[in-house]
Design a protein around this motif. Sequence first.
Motif, PDB file in Angstrom:
ATOM      1  N   ALA A   3       0.824  -1.210   0.000  1.00 62.66           N
ATOM      2  CA  ALA A   3       0.000   0.000   0.000  1.00 62.66           C
ATOM      3  C   ALA A   3       0.852   1.251   0.000  1.00 62.66           C
ATOM      4  O   ALA A   3       0.577   2.222  -0.726  1.00 62.66           O
ATOM      5  CB  ALA A   3      -0.916  -0.013   1.219  1.00 62.66           C
TER       6      ALA A   3
ATOM      7  N   TRP B 202       3.272   1.297  -3.463  1.00 57.28           N
ATOM      8  CA  TRP B 202       2.550   1.396  -4.726  1.00 57.28           C
ATOM      9  C   TRP B 202       1.373   2.369  -4.673  1.00 57.28           C
ATOM     10  O   TRP B 202       0.599   2.448  -5.628  1.00 57.28           O
ATOM     11  CB  TRP B 202       2.046   0.013  -5.142  1.00 57.28           C
ATOM     12  CG  TRP B 202       3.162  -0.949  -5.402  1.00 57.28           C
ATOM     13  CD1 TRP B 202       4.442  -0.659  -5.755  1.00 57.28           C
ATOM     14  CD2 TRP B 202       3.084  -2.379  -5.338  1.00 57.28           C
ATOM     15  NE1 TRP B 202       5.178  -1.811  -5.913  1.00 57.28           N
ATOM     16  CE2 TRP B 202       4.371  -2.885  -5.659  1.00 57.28           C
ATOM     17  CE3 TRP B 202       2.067  -3.269  -5.045  1.00 57.28           C
ATOM     18  CZ2 TRP B 202       4.659  -4.247  -5.698  1.00 57.28           C
ATOM     19  CZ3 TRP B 202       2.333  -4.627  -5.070  1.00 57.28           C
ATOM     20  CH2 TRP B 202       3.625  -5.109  -5.396  1.00 57.28           C
ATOM     21  N   ASP B 203       1.235   3.068  -3.523  1.00 54.76           N
ATOM     22  CA  ASP B 203       0.127   4.012  -3.349  1.00 54.76           C
ATOM     23  C   ASP B 203      -1.205   3.332  -3.668  1.00 54.76           C
ATOM     24  O   ASP B 203      -2.000   3.798  -4.492  1.00 54.76           O
ATOM     25  CB  ASP B 203       0.338   5.244  -4.240  1.00 54.76           C
ATOM     26  CG  ASP B 203      -0.635   6.364  -3.885  1.00 54.76           C
ATOM     27  OD1 ASP B 203      -1.135   6.384  -2.736  1.00 54.76           O
ATOM     28  OD2 ASP B 203      -0.896   7.224  -4.759  1.00 54.76           O
ATOM     29  N   ALA B 204      -1.432   2.202  -2.988  1.00 54.86           N
ATOM     30  CA  ALA B 204      -2.627   1.380  -3.224  1.00 54.86           C
ATOM     31  C   ALA B 204      -3.383   1.203  -1.912  1.00 54.86           C
ATOM     32  O   ALA B 204      -3.135   0.241  -1.178  1.00 54.86           O
ATOM     33  CB  ALA B 204      -2.238   0.033  -3.811  1.00 54.86           C
TER      34      ALA B 204
ATOM     35  N   HIS C 268      -6.169   0.114  -1.031  1.00 51.03           N
ATOM     36  CA  HIS C 268      -6.923  -1.124  -0.827  1.00 51.03           C
ATOM     37  C   HIS C 268      -6.054  -2.179  -0.145  1.00 51.03           C
ATOM     38  O   HIS C 268      -6.530  -2.953   0.686  1.00 51.03           O
ATOM     39  CB  HIS C 268      -7.439  -1.651  -2.161  1.00 51.03           C
ATOM     40  CG  HIS C 268      -8.221  -2.927  -2.041  1.00 51.03           C
ATOM     41  ND1 HIS C 268      -9.342  -3.047  -1.230  1.00 51.03           N
ATOM     42  CD2 HIS C 268      -8.038  -4.150  -2.606  1.00 51.03           C
ATOM     43  CE1 HIS C 268      -9.802  -4.279  -1.309  1.00 51.03           C
ATOM     44  NE2 HIS C 268      -9.039  -4.966  -2.140  1.00 51.03           N
ATOM     45  N   TYR C 269      -4.766  -2.206  -0.485  1.00 51.36           N
ATOM     46  CA  TYR C 269      -3.868  -3.162   0.167  1.00 51.36           C
ATOM     47  C   TYR C 269      -3.734  -2.855   1.654  1.00 51.36           C
ATOM     48  O   TYR C 269      -3.598  -3.764   2.478  1.00 51.36           O
ATOM     49  CB  TYR C 269      -2.496  -3.139  -0.501  1.00 51.36           C
ATOM     50  CG  TYR C 269      -2.451  -3.858  -1.828  1.00 51.36           C
ATOM     51  CD1 TYR C 269      -3.089  -5.085  -2.007  1.00 51.36           C
ATOM     52  CD2 TYR C 269      -1.766  -3.315  -2.908  1.00 51.36           C
ATOM     53  CE1 TYR C 269      -3.044  -5.751  -3.216  1.00 51.36           C
ATOM     54  CE2 TYR C 269      -1.714  -3.971  -4.132  1.00 51.36           C
ATOM     55  CZ  TYR C 269      -2.360  -5.187  -4.279  1.00 51.36           C
ATOM     56  OH  TYR C 269      -2.318  -5.837  -5.482  1.00 51.36           O
ATOM     57  N   ARG C 270      -3.765  -1.572   1.997  1.00 50.10           N
ATOM     58  CA  ARG C 270      -3.682  -1.226   3.415  1.00 50.10           C
ATOM     59  C   ARG C 270      -4.926  -1.724   4.156  1.00 50.10           C
ATOM     60  O   ARG C 270      -4.831  -2.243   5.262  1.00 50.10           O
ATOM     61  CB  ARG C 270      -3.516   0.279   3.603  1.00 50.10           C
ATOM     62  CG  ARG C 270      -3.458   0.646   5.082  1.00 50.10           C
ATOM     63  CD  ARG C 270      -3.037   2.082   5.341  1.00 50.10           C
ATOM     64  NE  ARG C 270      -2.914   2.278   6.777  1.00 50.10           N
ATOM     65  CZ  ARG C 270      -1.840   1.973   7.472  1.00 50.10           C
ATOM     66  NH1 ARG C 270      -0.782   1.462   6.865  1.00 50.10           N
ATOM     67  NH2 ARG C 270      -1.807   2.179   8.775  1.00 50.10           N
TER      68      ARG C 270
END
Length: 258
Positions: free
Chosen positions: A5, A8-10, A12-14
């Motif tokens: 997260a 990759w600036d994601a 949803h993963y966090r």
Amino acid sequence: LLEAARLWDAPHYRELGEVVLWQVKTREVTEVFGIGPMLIPAPAGFRLANGNWRLNPSYLPEFQLRRLMQADASGPWREVWNSHLALLRKAAVAGIAPDWYEVDAQGAVLPDTQTQGVGSYDAIRNYLWAGMTRLPEGRRNTPLALLSGFGGVIERMRAVPEFINPQTRASWGGAPLGFSAAVLPYLKALDDDTNTGLQLERLRQNRLNGNLGSPAHYYDQVLALFGEGWAQQRYRFDETGQLIPKWQERWFDSWRSH
């Protein structure tokens, strides 16, 4: 997931990572007799019929626990790490890690009844994690100190044994290629340039078409991904346990100061 997260600036993963972390905290952290809170391998199956806990020291990399301390400051992660160190001191009395060990009702560490306390395919990861861990200036790498006896075995044999008795240091079996890769960060942290060079040369001579060995074995490949990747400066973990891949600009400052 938490690092994916961030890197990759994601977001949803966090979210997924926080759900997993909550599950681990609520279902896989337990109080071990006379020791304190401890991370167990799974919610069930590791409390034996005689009441002993069965634990695996390679499941607790320090950089990972440091990252969880950052992500969940109110969680039990610092106490879990302290419990792990207290148990490792008892389990690795000769400076060598077992694959598994048991803890009885008095808090005593005993050889694992299923594996007879041997150190092998699980234990090799302890040295890998210890060598990778970077600490703030002035802080001692306690796992590296507790596991320094394995360096003496490698020095004597000029190889990394497949099986070893953590009590007597007697060894047997072969010398898996993946083990040579796994100990690269460990030997480097011990400033053992001679044996680091020997293991690197062994890996070079046994690499065919990008793979280790012929045929290539899955676990050798995974250990090489970690050990050789670290030796080739493709990634590091910082003092807080965050992953710093080579493609991040801040990697260069981190590597120069390591």
